[in-house]
Motif scaffolding. Structure first.
Motif, PDB file in Angstrom:
ATOM      1  N   ARG A 138       0.838  -1.216   0.000  1.00  0.00           N
ATOM      2  CA  ARG A 138       0.000   0.000   0.000  1.00  0.00           C
ATOM      3  C   ARG A 138       0.866   1.256   0.000  1.00  0.00           C
ATOM      4  NH1 ARG A 138      -4.887  -2.183   3.438  1.00  0.00           N
ATOM      5  NH2 ARG A 138      -3.365  -2.411   5.098  1.00  0.00           N
ATOM      6  N   LEU A 139       1.932   1.227   0.798  1.00  0.00           N
ATOM      7  CA  LEU A 139       2.822   2.390   0.843  1.00  0.00           C
ATOM      8  C   LEU A 139       3.502   2.604  -0.508  1.00  0.00           C
ATOM      9  CD1 LEU A 139       4.088   4.643   2.540  1.00  0.00           C
ATOM     10  CD2 LEU A 139       5.914   3.041   3.149  1.00  0.00           C
ATOM     11  N   ILE A 140       3.956   1.524  -1.128  1.00  0.00           N
ATOM     12  CA  ILE A 140       4.582   1.630  -2.449  1.00  0.00           C
ATOM     13  C   ILE A 140       3.599   2.224  -3.457  1.00  0.00           C
ATOM     14  CG2 ILE A 140       5.459   0.272  -4.398  1.00  0.00           C
ATOM     15  CD1 ILE A 140       6.686  -1.643  -2.318  1.00  0.00           C
ATOM     16  N   ALA A 141       2.348   1.755  -3.422  1.00  0.00           N
ATOM     17  CA  ALA A 141       1.336   2.277  -4.338  1.00  0.00           C
ATOM     18  C   ALA A 141       1.112   3.762  -4.102  1.00  0.00           C
ATOM     19  CB  ALA A 141       0.032   1.496  -4.163  1.00  0.00           C
ATOM     20  N   ALA A 142       1.009   4.160  -2.826  1.00  0.00           N
ATOM     21  CA  ALA A 142       0.768   5.572  -2.519  1.00  0.00           C
ATOM     22  C   ALA A 142       1.936   6.444  -2.972  1.00  0.00           C
ATOM     23  CB  ALA A 142       0.527   5.738  -1.021  1.00  0.00           C
ATOM     24  N   LEU A 143       3.155   6.004  -2.707  1.00  0.00           N
ATOM     25  CA  LEU A 143       4.323   6.801  -3.079  1.00  0.00           C
ATOM     26  C   LEU A 143       4.476   6.892  -4.593  1.00  0.00           C
ATOM     27  CD1 LEU A 143       6.957   5.691  -0.415  1.00  0.00           C
ATOM     28  CD2 LEU A 143       5.534   7.746  -0.446  1.00  0.00           C
ATOM     29  N   SER A 144       4.082   5.850  -5.307  1.00  0.00           N
ATOM     30  CA  SER A 144       4.157   5.920  -6.764  1.00  0.00           C
ATOM     31  C   SER A 144       3.170   6.941  -7.312  1.00  0.00           C
ATOM     32  CB  SER A 144       3.903   4.538  -7.376  1.00  0.00           C
ATOM     33  OG  SER A 144       2.556   4.138  -7.210  1.00  0.00           O
ATOM     34  N   VAL A 145       1.988   7.032  -6.709  1.00  0.00           N
ATOM     35  CA  VAL A 145       1.008   8.039  -7.129  1.00  0.00           C
ATOM     36  C   VAL A 145       1.501   9.435  -6.761  1.00  0.00           C
ATOM     37  CG1 VAL A 145      -1.364   8.859  -6.836  1.00  0.00           C
ATOM     38  CG2 VAL A 145      -0.909   6.411  -6.975  1.00  0.00           C
ATOM     39  N   VAL A 146       2.106   9.575  -5.579  1.00  0.00           N
ATOM     40  CA  VAL A 146       2.703  10.859  -5.194  1.00  0.00           C
ATOM     41  C   VAL A 146       3.751  11.278  -6.217  1.00  0.00           C
ATOM     42  CG1 VAL A 146       4.157  12.016  -3.480  1.00  0.00           C
ATOM     43  CG2 VAL A 146       2.255  10.584  -2.725  1.00  0.00           C
ATOM     44  N   GLY A 147       4.627  10.354  -6.587  1.00  0.00           N
ATOM     45  CA  GLY A 147       5.655  10.664  -7.574  1.00  0.00           C
ATOM     46  C   GLY A 147       5.065  11.087  -8.906  1.00  0.00           C
ATOM     47  N   PHE A 148       3.984  10.432  -9.294  1.00  0.00           N
ATOM     48  CA  PHE A 148       3.329  10.793 -10.557  1.00  0.00           C
ATOM     49  C   PHE A 148       2.832  12.231 -10.523  1.00  0.00           C
ATOM     50  CE2 PHE A 148      -0.767  11.096 -12.888  1.00  0.00           C
ATOM     51  CZ  PHE A 148      -0.267  10.986 -14.181  1.00  0.00           C
ATOM     52  N   HIS A 149       2.132  12.616  -9.463  1.00  0.00           N
ATOM     53  CA  HIS A 149       1.546  13.956  -9.415  1.00  0.00           C
ATOM     54  C   HIS A 149       2.604  15.036  -9.206  1.00  0.00           C
ATOM     55  CE1 HIS A 149      -2.426  11.878  -8.329  1.00  0.00           C
ATOM     56  NE2 HIS A 149      -2.550  12.392  -9.526  1.00  0.00           N
ATOM     57  N   TRP A 150       3.666  14.721  -8.489  1.00  0.00           N
ATOM     58  CA  TRP A 150       4.680  15.733  -8.216  1.00  0.00           C
ATOM     59  C   TRP A 150       5.722  15.862  -9.319  1.00  0.00           C
ATOM     60  CZ3 TRP A 150       6.132  15.010  -2.307  1.00  0.00           C
ATOM     61  CH2 TRP A 150       5.003  15.337  -1.528  1.00  0.00           C
ATOM     62  N   ALA A 151       6.059  14.764  -9.971  1.00  0.00           N
ATOM     63  CA  ALA A 151       7.156  14.814 -10.948  1.00  0.00           C
ATOM     64  C   ALA A 151       6.803  14.244 -12.314  1.00  0.00           C
ATOM     65  CB  ALA A 151       8.377  14.066 -10.395  1.00  0.00           C
ATOM     66  N   GLY A 152       5.644  13.581 -12.426  1.00  0.00           N
ATOM     67  CA  GLY A 152       5.287  12.966 -13.701  1.00  0.00           C
ATOM     68  C   GLY A 152       4.306  13.758 -14.535  1.00  0.00           C
ATOM     69  N   THR A 178      11.243  18.843 -18.599  1.00  0.00           N
ATOM     70  CA  THR A 178      12.352  19.725 -18.939  1.00  0.00           C
ATOM     71  C   THR A 178      13.271  19.928 -17.751  1.00  0.00           C
ATOM     72  OG1 THR A 178      10.945  20.902 -20.521  1.00  0.00           O
ATOM     73  CG2 THR A 178      12.956  22.008 -19.816  1.00  0.00           C
ATOM     74  N   LEU A 179      12.669  20.029 -16.569  1.00  0.00           N
ATOM     75  CA  LEU A 179      13.425  20.304 -15.353  1.00  0.00           C
ATOM     76  C   LEU A 179      14.188  19.086 -14.853  1.00  0.00           C
ATOM     77  CD1 LEU A 179      13.902  22.539 -13.192  1.00  0.00           C
ATOM     78  CD2 LEU A 179      11.946  21.589 -11.959  1.00  0.00           C
ATOM     79  N   MET A 180      13.550  17.909 -14.904  1.00  0.00           N
ATOM     80  CA  MET A 180      14.163  16.662 -14.416  1.00  0.00           C
ATOM     81  C   MET A 180      13.696  15.512 -15.308  1.00  0.00           C
ATOM     82  SD  MET A 180      12.043  16.623 -10.819  1.00  0.00           S
ATOM     83  CE  MET A 180      10.476  17.504 -10.707  1.00  0.00           C
ATOM     84  N   PRO A 181      14.252  15.406 -16.508  1.00  0.00           N
ATOM     85  CA  PRO A 181      13.741  14.465 -17.520  1.00  0.00           C
ATOM     86  C   PRO A 181      13.770  13.000 -17.093  1.00  0.00           C
ATOM     87  CG  PRO A 181      15.856  15.426 -18.193  1.00  0.00           C
ATOM     88  CD  PRO A 181      15.383  16.206 -17.017  1.00  0.00           C
ATOM     89  N   THR A 182      14.814  12.557 -16.422  1.00  0.00           N
ATOM     90  CA  THR A 182      14.897  11.149 -16.029  1.00  0.00           C
ATOM     91  C   THR A 182      13.847  10.804 -14.990  1.00  0.00           C
ATOM     92  OG1 THR A 182      17.285  11.134 -16.483  1.00  0.00           O
ATOM     93  CG2 THR A 182      16.405   9.347 -15.126  1.00  0.00           C
ATOM     94  N   VAL A 183      13.726  11.652 -13.975  1.00  0.00           N
ATOM     95  CA  VAL A 183      12.721  11.431 -12.934  1.00  0.00           C
ATOM     96  C   VAL A 183      11.325  11.475 -13.546  1.00  0.00           C
ATOM     97  CG1 VAL A 183      11.706  12.378 -10.823  1.00  0.00           C
ATOM     98  CG2 VAL A 183      14.190  12.318 -11.097  1.00  0.00           C
ATOM     99  N   ASN A 184      11.099  12.408 -14.455  1.00  0.00           N
ATOM    100  CA  ASN A 184       9.790  12.519 -15.088  1.00  0.00           C
ATOM    101  C   ASN A 184       9.450  11.278 -15.900  1.00  0.00           C
ATOM    102  OD1 ASN A 184       8.425  13.638 -17.978  1.00  0.00           O
ATOM    103  ND2 ASN A 184       7.397  14.218 -16.079  1.00  0.00           N
ATOM    104  N   ALA A 185      10.442  10.719 -16.590  1.00  0.00           N
ATOM    105  CA  ALA A 185      10.188   9.523 -17.395  1.00  0.00           C
ATOM    106  C   ALA A 185       9.745   8.347 -16.534  1.00  0.00           C
ATOM    107  CB  ALA A 185      11.440   9.162 -18.193  1.00  0.00           C
ATOM    108  N   VAL A 186      10.338   8.221 -15.345  1.00  0.00           N
ATOM    109  CA  VAL A 186       9.968   7.139 -14.428  1.00  0.00           C
ATOM    110  C   VAL A 186       8.638   7.452 -13.746  1.00  0.00           C
ATOM    111  CG1 VAL A 186      10.639   5.866 -12.358  1.00  0.00           C
ATOM    112  CG2 VAL A 186      12.365   6.463 -14.067  1.00  0.00           C
ATOM    113  N   ALA A 187       8.517   8.682 -13.231  1.00  0.00           N
ATOM    114  CA  ALA A 187       7.321   9.061 -12.475  1.00  0.00           C
ATOM    115  C   ALA A 187       6.071   9.084 -13.334  1.00  0.00           C
ATOM    116  CB  ALA A 187       7.528  10.429 -11.830  1.00  0.00           C
ATOM    117  N   SER A 188       6.223   9.204 -14.653  1.00  0.00           N
ATOM    118  CA  SER A 188       5.054   9.265 -15.527  1.00  0.00           C
ATOM    119  C   SER A 188       4.251   7.969 -15.513  1.00  0.00           C
ATOM    120  CB  SER A 188       5.487   9.587 -16.969  1.00  0.00           C
ATOM    121  OG  SER A 188       6.345   8.582 -17.476  1.00  0.00           O
ATOM    122  N   TYR A 189       4.830   6.893 -14.968  1.00  0.00           N
ATOM    123  CA  TYR A 189       4.097   5.624 -14.836  1.00  0.00           C
ATOM    124  C   TYR A 189       3.619   5.387 -13.395  1.00  0.00           C
ATOM    125  CZ  TYR A 189       5.742   4.472 -19.514  1.00  0.00           C
ATOM    126  OH  TYR A 189       5.961   4.478 -20.863  1.00  0.00           O
ATOM    127  N   GLY A 190       3.791   6.378 -12.545  1.00  0.00           N
ATOM    128  CA  GLY A 190       3.407   6.199 -11.150  1.00  0.00           C
ATOM    129  C   GLY A 190       1.919   6.020 -10.939  1.00  0.00           C
TER     130      GLY A 190
END
Length: 392
Positions: free
Chosen positions: A41-55, A69-81
């Protein structure tokens, strides 16, 4: 040294319950608490947090520019959060079936009310204050009226066509509809046969619903999300009764439907991230979720007994409710004060976790206990009626 559980007896094709259930019934040792579910559950919640904050690239005003543009690598991963929501639905199917088994319909209703509403009420009010009075994050976001906020407290704002205080609350409307469907079989009494029949009937209806073009069926039977809930329910049957070909077939068939429905889901999230998302990646993540949950149901993770996971699991719901609008406000404030992206993300996450812990301790636990006392059948009784007056 692991304990070998003898094969389960089967009568009329139906396996008997696991002898090592945590309720202590039957022979053999009790199975340990599934701490791994709290971790998932925590992993699921943090992945959604990452999506909204960086994806999400739909709101560049949050960071001052698009995250890609600001953080392309993080955005590429977080876009699947956002796939964490599908993991939430899988876990929800499992947990609802587990928490409802052996309980009366009234107990089922009370358990859902005290679980969902206390933290939610706080989140609605706190988020509304942020949206209306805190730093302007998104100029396009209109202030909420008092009526909008009050309607959100019901958790029924979607069917009432009222703007949501926070966009993440859409999943709660999905969960409520699942609870309504599951209440049908809960009222009849949960048995292996009935729950398995529920899974089969819901699967068939969910498959044919899109072709009927009947909006009410689509509303009730959740064709895009049903495979996750159904698989979660079947996974609990595996946990309670043991693995058999029928249950494995239900779980596998649900994944096949889930990967097909993923094509519909990708369209909505492409709009938010601003580029094409890979079906292979999302289908692969979905398969991993199914396999990890299957491993949990069959006892692979029973050795994980980390007590801190209970706290982590308790924080999950407040984190989910509070992170989006509040997180964006914190990011905007930190950016305006010159804090660089990665330290800012860490600070925002720490703040949300701390706030969630406070909500759990100060709001959720005492308010849930009060609600439980109020809704307890022993304290709520029908008013006494005066005896009928006999006419002479």
């Amino acid at each position: 040294m692991s304990t070998v559980i003898p094969p389960l007896p089967v009568r009329d094709g139906i396996p008997s319950p696991q002898p090592d259930r945590r309720d202590g019934g039957g022979r053999g040792p009790r199975r340990p608490r599934l701490y791994v579910l709290d971790g998932l559950r925590l992993i699921a919640a943090l992945s959604v947090v990452g999506f909204h904050w960086a994806g999400v690239n739909l709101h560049p005003e949050v960071w001052g520019q698009k995250p890609k543009t600001l953080m392309p690598t993080v955005n590429a991963v977080a876009s699947y959060g956002w796939t964490g929501v599908q993991l939430f639905f899988l876990i929800s199917g499992f947990v609802i079936c587990m928490s409802c088994w052996g309980r009366s319909p009234r107990e089922y209703f009370v358990s859902r009310v005290i679980r969902l509403y206390p933290a939610y009420w706080f989140a609605v009010i706190a988020t509304a204050l942020v949206v209306n009075y805190a730093v302007t994050v998104r100029p396009s976001r209109k202030p909420l009226s008092i009526s909008d906020v009050l309607t959100n407290l019901t958790m029924l704002q979607r069917p009432l066509w009222v703007p949501e205080v926070d966009g993440v609350y859409w999943t709660l409307w999905v969960e409520l509809r699942f609870y309504l469907l599951f209440a049908v079989v809960a009222v009849m009494g949960l048995t292996y046969r009935r729950v398995l029949a529920f899974c089969g009937i819901w699967t068939i209806i969910a498959v044919i619903t899109p072709y009927t073009e009947i909006g009410l069926l689509d509303l009730l039977f959740l064709p895009n999300d049903a495979p996750y809930f159904i698989a979660g329910v079947a996974l609990y049957l595996v946990y309670r009764f043991g693995m058999n070909p029928m249950l494995l077939g239900v779980i596998g068939f649900s994944w096949l439907l889930a990967q097909n429905r993923m094509h519909n889901t990708l369209g909505a999230y492409r709009h938010e991230v601003g580029f094409d998302l890979s079906w292979k990646v999302t289908a692969g993540l979905s398969a991993v979720f199914f396999l990890v949950m299957l491993a949990a149901a069959t006892g692979v993770f029973d050795r994980i007994q980390w007590k801190w996971l209970t706290v982590a699991g308790a924080l999950t719901y407040p984190v989910y409710l509070l992170h989006q609008e509040m997180g964006w406000a914190m990011i905007r404030w930190g950016r305006d004060h010159g804090i660089t992206p990665f330290p800012l993300l860490a600070m925002c996450l720490a703040a949300i976790l701390l706030l969630s812990w406070l909500v759990h301790r100060i709001v959720e636990r005492p308010l849930s206990a009060w609600l439980k006392r109020m809704l307890d059948s022993r304290t709520l009784s029908l008013p006494k009626l005066d005896p009928p007056v006999r006419r002479r």
